[in-house]
Design a protein around this motif. Sequence first.
Motif, mmCIF file in Angstrom:
data_model
loop_
_atom_site.group_PDB
_atom_site.id
_atom_site.type_symbol
_atom_site.label_atom_id
_atom_site.label_comp_id
_atom_site.label_asym_id
_atom_site.label_seq_id
_atom_site.Cartn_x
_atom_site.Cartn_y
_atom_site.Cartn_z
ATOM 1 N N MET A 193 39.390 26.260 42.916
ATOM 2 C CA MET A 193 39.146 27.829 43.252
ATOM 3 C C MET A 193 37.847 27.756 42.225
ATOM 4 S SD MET A 193 40.242 31.255 41.670
ATOM 5 C CE MET A 193 40.646 30.999 39.885
ATOM 6 N N HIS A 194 37.425 28.653 43.222
ATOM 7 C CA HIS A 194 35.743 28.544 43.389
ATOM 8 C C HIS A 194 35.007 30.235 43.339
ATOM 9 C CE1 HIS A 194 34.053 24.775 44.956
ATOM 10 N NE2 HIS A 194 35.489 25.025 45.660
ATOM 11 N N SER A 195 34.633 31.184 42.405
ATOM 12 C CA SER A 195 34.893 32.427 42.221
ATOM 13 C C SER A 195 33.062 32.367 42.567
ATOM 14 C CB SER A 195 34.941 32.643 40.752
ATOM 15 O OG SER A 195 34.385 32.100 39.814
ATOM 16 N N HIS A 196 32.756 34.225 43.149
ATOM 17 C CA HIS A 196 31.627 34.475 43.128
ATOM 18 C C HIS A 196 32.079 36.099 43.212
ATOM 19 C CE1 HIS A 196 30.851 31.212 45.946
ATOM 20 N NE2 HIS A 196 31.858 31.286 45.946
ATOM 21 N N HIS A 197 30.453 36.283 42.502
ATOM 22 C CA HIS A 197 29.888 37.911 42.598
ATOM 23 C C HIS A 197 29.244 38.046 44.067
ATOM 24 C CE1 HIS A 197 28.114 41.049 40.276
ATOM 25 N NE2 HIS A 197 30.086 41.378 40.148
ATOM 26 N N ILE A 198 29.886 38.854 44.291
ATOM 27 C CA ILE A 198 28.895 39.400 45.713
ATOM 28 C C ILE A 198 28.581 40.983 45.905
ATOM 29 C CG2 ILE A 198 29.689 37.503 46.595
ATOM 30 C CD1 ILE A 198 32.207 39.565 48.042
ATOM 31 N N THR A 199 27.241 40.980 47.006
ATOM 32 C CA THR A 199 27.801 42.441 47.497
ATOM 33 C C THR A 199 28.372 42.980 48.770
ATOM 34 O OG1 THR A 199 26.043 41.731 48.960
ATOM 35 C CG2 THR A 199 24.819 42.233 46.243
ATOM 36 N N GLY A 200 28.263 44.477 48.559
ATOM 37 C CA GLY A 200 29.033 44.713 49.544
ATOM 38 C C GLY A 200 30.877 45.615 49.416
ATOM 39 N N ASN A 201 31.664 46.085 50.134
ATOM 40 C CA ASN A 201 32.658 46.748 50.248
ATOM 41 C C ASN A 201 33.332 45.781 48.753
ATOM 42 O OD1 ASN A 201 32.181 47.876 52.037
ATOM 43 N ND2 ASN A 201 32.735 47.249 53.643
ATOM 44 N N PHE A 202 33.296 44.486 48.343
ATOM 45 C CA PHE A 202 34.258 43.827 47.672
ATOM 46 C C PHE A 202 33.308 42.950 46.827
ATOM 47 C CE2 PHE A 202 35.770 42.814 52.110
ATOM 48 C CZ PHE A 202 36.996 43.131 51.433
ATOM 49 N N ASP A 203 33.434 43.391 45.531
ATOM 50 C CA ASP A 203 33.202 42.805 43.943
ATOM 51 C C ASP A 203 32.849 41.389 43.645
ATOM 52 O OD1 ASP A 203 32.550 45.146 43.096
ATOM 53 O OD2 ASP A 203 34.459 45.942 42.417
ATOM 54 N N TYR A 204 34.336 40.628 44.044
ATOM 55 C CA TYR A 204 34.645 39.283 43.756
ATOM 56 C C TYR A 204 35.013 38.744 44.925
ATOM 57 C CZ TYR A 204 33.285 40.884 38.760
ATOM 58 O OH TYR A 204 32.587 41.065 38.068
ATOM 59 N N LEU A 205 34.701 37.454 45.082
ATOM 60 C CA LEU A 205 34.976 36.388 46.013
ATOM 61 C C LEU A 205 35.669 35.254 45.499
ATOM 62 C CD1 LEU A 205 35.552 35.714 48.955
ATOM 63 C CD2 LEU A 205 33.538 34.279 48.851
ATOM 64 N N LEU A 206 37.020 34.690 45.558
ATOM 65 C CA LEU A 206 37.556 34.060 45.063
ATOM 66 C C LEU A 206 38.147 32.859 46.536
ATOM 67 C CD1 LEU A 206 40.075 35.255 41.473
ATOM 68 C CD2 LEU A 206 37.614 34.093 42.278
ATOM 69 N N GLN A 207 37.488 31.430 46.267
ATOM 70 C CA GLN A 207 38.624 31.242 47.203
ATOM 71 C C GLN A 207 39.520 30.280 47.032
ATOM 72 O OE1 GLN A 207 35.345 28.258 48.942
ATOM 73 N NE2 GLN A 207 36.962 27.413 50.434
ATOM 74 N N VAL A 208 40.833 30.151 46.619
ATOM 75 C CA VAL A 208 41.620 29.473 45.627
ATOM 76 C C VAL A 208 42.457 28.625 46.892
ATOM 77 C CG1 VAL A 208 42.194 31.191 44.401
ATOM 78 C CG2 VAL A 208 43.428 31.004 46.334
ATOM 79 N N GLU A 209 42.900 27.168 46.941
ATOM 80 C CA GLU A 209 43.563 26.314 47.477
ATOM 81 C C GLU A 209 45.135 26.149 46.730
ATOM 82 O OE1 GLU A 209 43.376 21.385 49.362
ATOM 83 O OE2 GLU A 209 41.913 23.023 48.542
ATOM 84 N N VAL A 210 45.790 26.562 47.580
ATOM 85 C CA VAL A 210 47.301 26.419 47.223
ATOM 86 C C VAL A 210 48.391 25.796 48.205
ATOM 87 C CG1 VAL A 210 47.553 28.242 46.078
ATOM 88 C CG2 VAL A 210 48.121 28.622 48.410
ATOM 89 N N ALA A 211 49.632 25.310 47.981
ATOM 90 C CA ALA A 211 50.393 23.876 49.384
ATOM 91 C C ALA A 211 50.766 24.829 49.923
ATOM 92 C CB ALA A 211 50.988 23.651 47.568
ATOM 93 N N ASP A 212 51.417 26.312 50.125
ATOM 94 C CA ASP A 212 51.693 26.984 50.982
ATOM 95 C C ASP A 212 51.653 28.232 51.222
ATOM 96 O OD1 ASP A 212 53.854 27.071 48.683
ATOM 97 O OD2 ASP A 212 55.017 25.270 49.853
ATOM 98 N N LEU A 213 52.578 29.157 51.930
ATOM 99 C CA LEU A 213 51.692 30.665 51.565
ATOM 100 C C LEU A 213 53.273 31.217 50.386
ATOM 101 C CD1 LEU A 213 51.891 31.981 54.918
ATOM 102 C CD2 LEU A 213 49.821 32.246 53.513
ATOM 103 N N PRO A 214 54.165 30.638 50.108
ATOM 104 C CA PRO A 214 55.000 30.904 49.482
ATOM 105 C C PRO A 214 54.305 30.537 47.345
ATOM 106 C CG PRO A 214 56.620 29.501 50.442
ATOM 107 C CD PRO A 214 54.984 29.325 50.928
#
Length: 55
Positions: free
Chosen positions: A1-22
């Motif tokens: 997982m990567h996390s970023h504190h960002i500007t704009g309409n959102f406060d944080y961006l999390l980039q996660v990798e999971v096995a599948d949609l469930p």
Amino acid sequence: MHSHHITGNFDYLLQVEVADLPAYEDFHANRLADLPGVAAVTSYVTMKTLSADTT
């Protein structure tokens, strides 16, 4: 997982990798949305990687 504190309409961006949609549904419902202070979650799913960062 990567996390970023960002500007704009959102406060944080999390980039996660999971096995599948469930697995993502479990992460979203049982871990992320239950955190204190989380009012809303917006998700984007990658359909295809066009280029990879090699740096």
